[in-house]
Design a protein around this motif. Structure first.
Motif, mmCIF file in Angstrom:
data_model
loop_
_atom_site.group_PDB
_atom_site.id
_atom_site.type_symbol
_atom_site.label_atom_id
_atom_site.label_comp_id
_atom_site.label_asym_id
_atom_site.label_seq_id
_atom_site.Cartn_x
_atom_site.Cartn_y
_atom_site.Cartn_z
ATOM 1 N N ALA A 151 0.727 -1.120 0.041
ATOM 2 C CA ALA A 151 0.082 -0.085 0.195
ATOM 3 C C ALA A 151 0.671 1.250 0.034
ATOM 4 O O ALA A 151 0.317 2.520 0.072
ATOM 5 C CB ALA A 151 -0.819 -0.217 1.187
ATOM 6 N N ASP A 152 2.169 0.959 -0.117
ATOM 7 C CA ASP A 152 3.114 2.355 0.091
ATOM 8 C C ASP A 152 3.805 2.536 -1.250
ATOM 9 O O ASP A 152 3.730 1.761 -2.201
ATOM 10 C CB ASP A 152 3.905 1.884 1.179
ATOM 11 N N THR A 153 4.365 3.658 -1.064
ATOM 12 C CA THR A 153 5.306 4.249 -2.178
ATOM 13 C C THR A 153 6.907 3.924 -1.728
ATOM 14 O O THR A 153 7.381 4.259 -0.982
ATOM 15 C CB THR A 153 5.112 5.702 -2.512
ATOM 16 N N VAL A 154 7.577 3.051 -2.844
ATOM 17 C CA VAL A 154 8.783 2.716 -2.454
ATOM 18 C C VAL A 154 9.581 3.306 -3.492
ATOM 19 O O VAL A 154 9.228 3.062 -4.783
ATOM 20 C CB VAL A 154 8.856 1.069 -2.381
ATOM 21 N N LEU A 155 10.530 3.902 -3.160
ATOM 22 C CA LEU A 155 11.599 4.867 -4.245
ATOM 23 C C LEU A 155 12.819 4.076 -3.985
ATOM 24 O O LEU A 155 13.388 3.873 -2.913
ATOM 25 C CB LEU A 155 11.675 6.281 -3.770
ATOM 26 N N LEU A 156 13.725 4.063 -5.157
ATOM 27 C CA LEU A 156 14.933 3.507 -5.421
ATOM 28 C C LEU A 156 15.824 4.694 -6.108
ATOM 29 O O LEU A 156 15.269 5.378 -7.036
ATOM 30 C CB LEU A 156 15.297 2.262 -6.026
ATOM 31 N N ALA A 157 17.121 4.626 -5.661
ATOM 32 C CA ALA A 157 17.947 5.667 -6.194
ATOM 33 C C ALA A 157 19.160 5.088 -6.861
ATOM 34 O O ALA A 157 20.033 4.301 -6.180
ATOM 35 C CB ALA A 157 18.324 6.851 -5.134
ATOM 36 N N THR A 158 19.532 5.465 -8.009
ATOM 37 C CA THR A 158 20.718 4.921 -8.782
ATOM 38 C C THR A 158 21.579 5.968 -9.223
ATOM 39 O O THR A 158 21.213 6.688 -9.864
ATOM 40 C CB THR A 158 20.308 3.751 -9.960
ATOM 41 N N PRO A 159 22.901 5.890 -8.882
ATOM 42 C CA PRO A 159 23.908 6.756 -9.093
ATOM 43 C C PRO A 159 24.285 7.005 -10.487
ATOM 44 O O PRO A 159 23.971 5.864 -11.182
ATOM 45 C CB PRO A 159 25.173 6.445 -8.391
ATOM 46 N N PRO A 160 24.523 8.142 -11.171
ATOM 47 C CA PRO A 160 24.964 8.026 -12.782
ATOM 48 C C PRO A 160 26.057 7.078 -12.998
ATOM 49 O O PRO A 160 26.914 6.812 -12.091
ATOM 50 C CB PRO A 160 25.309 9.296 -12.918
ATOM 51 N N GLY A 161 25.753 6.255 -14.088
ATOM 52 C CA GLY A 161 26.824 5.262 -14.410
ATOM 53 C C GLY A 161 26.801 3.894 -13.626
ATOM 54 O O GLY A 161 27.226 2.966 -14.260
ATOM 55 N N ASP A 162 25.870 4.057 -12.677
ATOM 56 C CA ASP A 162 25.730 2.628 -12.033
ATOM 57 C C ASP A 162 24.222 1.815 -12.550
ATOM 58 O O ASP A 162 23.358 2.601 -13.300
ATOM 59 C CB ASP A 162 25.325 2.543 -10.487
ATOM 60 N N ASP A 163 24.443 0.462 -12.602
ATOM 61 C CA ASP A 163 23.223 -0.174 -13.071
ATOM 62 C C ASP A 163 22.212 -0.688 -12.108
ATOM 63 O O ASP A 163 21.199 -1.088 -12.502
ATOM 64 C CB ASP A 163 23.677 -1.651 -13.815
ATOM 65 N N LEU A 164 22.616 -0.589 -10.996
ATOM 66 C CA LEU A 164 21.685 -1.063 -10.005
ATOM 67 C C LEU A 164 21.446 0.147 -8.698
ATOM 68 O O LEU A 164 22.478 0.951 -8.384
ATOM 69 C CB LEU A 164 22.207 -2.269 -9.144
ATOM 70 N N PRO A 165 20.424 -0.007 -8.063
ATOM 71 C CA PRO A 165 20.118 1.137 -7.215
ATOM 72 C C PRO A 165 20.859 0.985 -5.982
ATOM 73 O O PRO A 165 21.439 -0.203 -5.575
ATOM 74 C CB PRO A 165 18.653 0.962 -6.656
ATOM 75 N N ALA A 166 21.426 2.202 -5.381
ATOM 76 C CA ALA A 166 22.213 2.249 -4.039
ATOM 77 C C ALA A 166 21.598 2.729 -2.879
ATOM 78 O O ALA A 166 22.077 2.675 -1.802
ATOM 79 C CB ALA A 166 23.412 2.788 -4.412
ATOM 80 N N GLY A 167 20.213 2.764 -3.089
ATOM 81 C CA GLY A 167 19.572 3.430 -1.821
ATOM 82 C C GLY A 167 18.055 3.465 -2.382
ATOM 83 O O GLY A 167 17.508 3.143 -3.177
ATOM 84 N N CYS A 168 17.273 3.345 -0.961
ATOM 85 C CA CYS A 168 15.890 3.461 -0.939
ATOM 86 C C CYS A 168 15.218 4.011 0.077
ATOM 87 O O CYS A 168 16.020 4.539 1.046
ATOM 88 C CB CYS A 168 15.449 1.891 -0.912
ATOM 89 N N VAL A 169 13.903 4.387 -0.016
ATOM 90 C CA VAL A 169 13.242 5.099 1.033
ATOM 91 C C VAL A 169 11.708 4.696 0.781
ATOM 92 O O VAL A 169 11.354 4.359 -0.378
ATOM 93 C CB VAL A 169 13.278 6.540 0.961
ATOM 94 N N VAL A 170 10.945 4.489 1.986
ATOM 95 C CA VAL A 170 9.567 4.129 1.862
ATOM 96 C C VAL A 170 8.464 5.239 2.076
ATOM 97 O O VAL A 170 9.012 6.048 3.342
ATOM 98 C CB VAL A 170 9.191 2.916 2.638
#
Length: 333
Positions: A56-75
């Motif tokens: 039921a929530d909003t989950v956000l992920l952050a990917t630094p430039p040049g990377d393929d995978l997210p390095a951070g998250c927040v809910v």
């Protein structure tokens, strides 16, 4: 640093990020465990199946430039029982820290909360987490009465600017003060919004008085944002096409956020409010133009607008220098 933010509670990288968050959290609380299997049941469920745990929530992920995978998250937890939405599980992998990722995640979460119409956002943080606590305070969070009695847990809340639709009488009442000040601030800040610098407050007020007349005729709708102190800190208008063959179309015009109120998602919220009203009243297409290369372009692209083309030397900036303008459109519905 341009961090890519995506909303995806089913991303395959998310379980690892949440597992790292909870394992460190347990260690800091003095109850360390070595694997996800040793976590308390509620935390283990989040790490093992975040798509279900945060359905039921909003989950956000952050990917630094040049990377393929997210390095951070927040809910961003969905509000319930009349409470403000809550931000939780802010985490950035150690190797990706001090690159602005945490702030990018928080800013995106605040934008989502503001666009949902929430009046405030809250969160909790352990008092020994000095860096996250400093970040929250920079973003405008303040300590409030505790809703969680666990020792050493600090409860914080941030009021969000209230966005309201203005009547013609409201526009006239604010024309010579708050609305004029917003327009003068935009021109002083270099924004190309139809005026040359210096813009006299009386000229700005006269323009808004004309807008009040348009609002009365049903040609233009106006929304303004008030800060916690009641001062106007942002405005946006929606102009409806007058031609019979263009009545499905509207134009976003004069999206202004005072320089003192930027960086907290207010522009996004004002834009989302106007878009929602346009869709609810039968418009299917919106257009706008903005100075090419201006910060506003990032806002529009991030909000799903499409660039249609650029016209060189279309309008002079406040200093009188001709600048290129980029045309944008967005389909509704």
């Amino acid at each position: 640093m341009n961090v890519t933010i995506e909303e995806n509670r089913s991303h395959p990288r998310l379980p690892d990020l949440l597992a790292a968050y909870h394992l460190l959290n347990q260690a800091e609380k003095g109850t360390p465990v070595t694997t996800v299997a040793g976590l308390p049941a509620v935390y283990r469920a989040e790490a093992e199946d975040p798509a279900t745990a945060f359905a039921a929530d909003t989950v956000l992920l952050a990917t630094p430039p040049g990377d393929d995978l997210p390095a951070g998250c927040v809910v961003l937890k969905a509000p319930y029982e009349g409470r403000a939405p809550e931000i939780k599980r802010l985490w950035v992998a150690p190797e990706a820290r001090r690159k602005g990722i945490a702030q990018a995640l928080m800013t995106a979460a605040l934008r989502r909360a503001a666009a949902s119409g929430a009046a405030a956002v809250r969160l909790t943080v352990w008092n020994w987490r000095e860096e996250p606590l400093a970040l929250y305070r920079r973003l405008g969070f303040e300590t409030v009465a505790s809703w969680d009695e666990r020792p050493d847990l600090v409860c914080l809340e941030k009021p969000l600017d209230a966005v309201e639709r203005l009547t013609p009488e409201d526009v006239r009442a604010h024309a010579s003060a708050g609305l004029a000040a917003l327009l003068v601030d935009a021109v002083d800040g270099g924004a190309s919004v139809g005026f040359l610098a210096p813009l006299e407050p009386a000229e700005a007020a006269a323009w808004w008085t004309g807008v009040a007349d348009e609002t009365e005729r049903g040609v233009r709708d106006v929304w303004a944002a008030q800060g916690p102190d009641g001062r106007l800190v942002g405005v946006v208008t929606l102009v409806r096409a007058g031609a019979a063959n263009g009545r499905h179309r509207g134009e976003i015009a004069r999206l202004l956020v005072h320089r003192s109120a930027r960086g907290r998602g207010l522009g996004y919220r004002l834009l989302a409010t106007a878009e929602a009203h346009a869709a609810a009243t039968g418009l299917t297409l919106l257009v706008l133009d903005t100075q090419t290369g201006s910060p506003a372009e990032r806002l529009y692209r991030g909000a799903g607008w499409t660039a249609a083309g650029t016209i060189p030397d279309f309008a002079a900036d406040p200093a009188g220098v001709p600048r290129a303008t980029t045309l944008y459109y967005k389909r509704l519905g």
